[in-house]
Write an enzyme that holds these catalytic residues in place. Structure first.
Site, PDB file in Angstrom:
ATOM      1  N   GLU A 142      -3.632   0.769  -6.084  1.00 42.43           N
ATOM      2  CA  GLU A 142      -2.646  -0.266  -6.379  1.00 42.43           C
ATOM      3  C   GLU A 142      -2.468  -0.343  -7.888  1.00 42.43           C
ATOM      4  O   GLU A 142      -3.396  -0.037  -8.644  1.00 42.43           O
ATOM      5  CB  GLU A 142      -3.086  -1.615  -5.793  1.00 42.43           C
ATOM      6  CG  GLU A 142      -1.989  -2.663  -5.774  1.00 42.43           C
ATOM      7  CD  GLU A 142      -0.745  -2.181  -5.053  1.00 42.43           C
ATOM      8  OE1 GLU A 142       0.180  -1.687  -5.754  1.00 42.43           O
ATOM      9  OE2 GLU A 142      -0.680  -2.274  -3.814  1.00 42.43           O
ATOM     10  N   CYS A 173       0.869  -1.175   0.000  1.00 37.81           N
ATOM     11  CA  CYS A 173       0.000   0.000   0.000  1.00 37.81           C
ATOM     12  C   CYS A 173       0.901   1.218   0.000  1.00 37.81           C
ATOM     13  O   CYS A 173       1.572   1.497   0.998  1.00 37.81           O
ATOM     14  CB  CYS A 173      -0.914  -0.010   1.222  1.00 37.81           C
ATOM     15  SG  CYS A 173      -1.983   1.449   1.344  1.00 37.81           S
TER      16      CYS A 173
END
Length: 359
Positions: A129, A2
């Protein structure tokens, strides 16, 4: 992993969205730690080394507070260990943006905070992402599926204050829900955008020569869930629901090794592709979240999830978020002073009649 998030709620909305039940079952609304509300800046594109909102036990700041009393704080993304000796935290030789759940007890930077109970919950609308497609990387926005409810008495996003005739301002004040009054027991629940709640560890570093302590955090990651592993092999450790959040933060009742059992790969998130605009962390606009059509590389037609997303992006709410490093018009400055607004993602939620696609 992340490495980029979005958190667009105003400070007061974050507090309402983070209402929780204590051990006695009473619903409470967390206050902001003194001074931290002003350090938080809503953003469509948050990157490491910036300040983000986290939820944690008030006991970390006040030893006399109940351990199950929560507080909101602004912390810098990228954990700086308390034992770091350099004067400048940016001189750290390794990244602490994420920490792998399976290795936390092997690394001093994470083991010490974990064993001290320094657990926190990182709050965000969702995270970004990237998936490699051919020779490029395609970004996706990933978040909790939302419960589609129409909140009684609130405007449809297609008739925002900006578009209404005779409206003197694009950001009229919005009153806090009467059952979510700060500092008092809250009887109701937040009905807006469901924030993503990611497990994290934090630490407090004090400059060797003295100065203001710096609170920093790391996002804990686990193996990606089945529906996300096609995008990336890692994902944040998601805490699903109030009980998991409560247990992760209650370091008095839930010891470290038991808390680790909460860090599981959960197949509970949804996602949509977004523009490569988000690749540059300096880009901070609603377009970062706009769904795109991968076949045409253009904005999706306003149907389904794209229609929902576009409706709130064009609402007055999304226009009045504080956006750092950008010049503010007089209208935006007026909005900034009010500090209360209807969340942009909440507007999307209200105008929706379908759930976003998950694949």
């Amino acid at each position: 992993m992340c490495g980029r998030t979005a958190c667009t709620l105003a400070p007061d909305e974050l507090s309402r969205a983070c209402s929780y039940r204590n051990r006695g079952g009473r619903r409470r609304q967390p206050r902001w730690r003194d001074g931290d509300e002003d350090k938080y800046r809503p953003s469509y594109n948050k990157s490491p080394q910036t300040m983000s909102p986290v939820l944690l036990s008030q006991r970390h700041f006040d030893k006399t507070a109940p351990v199950d009393e929560c507080v909101l704080a602004s912390m810098r993304w990228g954990l700086v260990p308390s034992w770091f000796k350099e004067k400048d935290p940016s001189k750290m030789q390794y990244s602490t943006t994420n920490c792998r759940s399976e290795n936390m007890l092997e690394k001093k930077s994470y083991k010490e905070p974990l064993l001290k109970g320094q657990r926190c919950v990182i709050l965000a609308d969702g995270f970004y992402e990237w998936k490699r497609l051919d020779k490029v990387k395609q970004p996706f926005f990933i978040y909790f599926p939302q419960t589609l409810e129409k909140i009684e008495g609130q405007d449809d996003p297609t008739s925002s204050a900006r578009n209404k005739k005779n409206s003197k301002t694009a950001c009229p004040p919005v009153q806090a829900s009467p059952d979510l009054t700060e500092g008092e027991e809250a009887a109701g629940e937040w009905t807006g955008w469901r924030l993503l709640t990611m497990a994290g560890l934090f630490d407090c570093w004090t400059p060797p020569d003295g100065g203001e302590p710096l609170y920093t955090y790391s996002v804990i990651t686990v193996n990606a869930s089945p529906n996300l592993k096609n995008i990336h092999d890692r994902m944040p450790a998601i805490l699903d629901g109030e009980e998991e959040v409560r247990r992760w933060l209650d370091f008095g009742e839930v010891k470290s090794l038991d808390a680790l059992k909460l860090l599981q790969s959960k197949d509970i998130l949804t996602f949509h592709p977004v523009s490569s605009l988000v690749n540059n962390s300096r880009n901070n606009s609603p377009k970062c979240l706009q769904p795109v059509d991968l076949n045409s590389k253009k904005e999706s037609k306003p149907t389904g999830s794209s229609k929902m997303m576009k409706s709130w992006l064009t609402s007055s709410a999304s226009a009045k978020r504080k956006q750092p490093n950008t010049s503010e018009s007089q209208e935006e400055q007026e909005c900034k002073g009010q500090r209360k607004s209807t969340g942009g993602l909440q507007q999307w939620l209200q105008g929706a009649n379908k759930k976003p696609r998950t694949n």
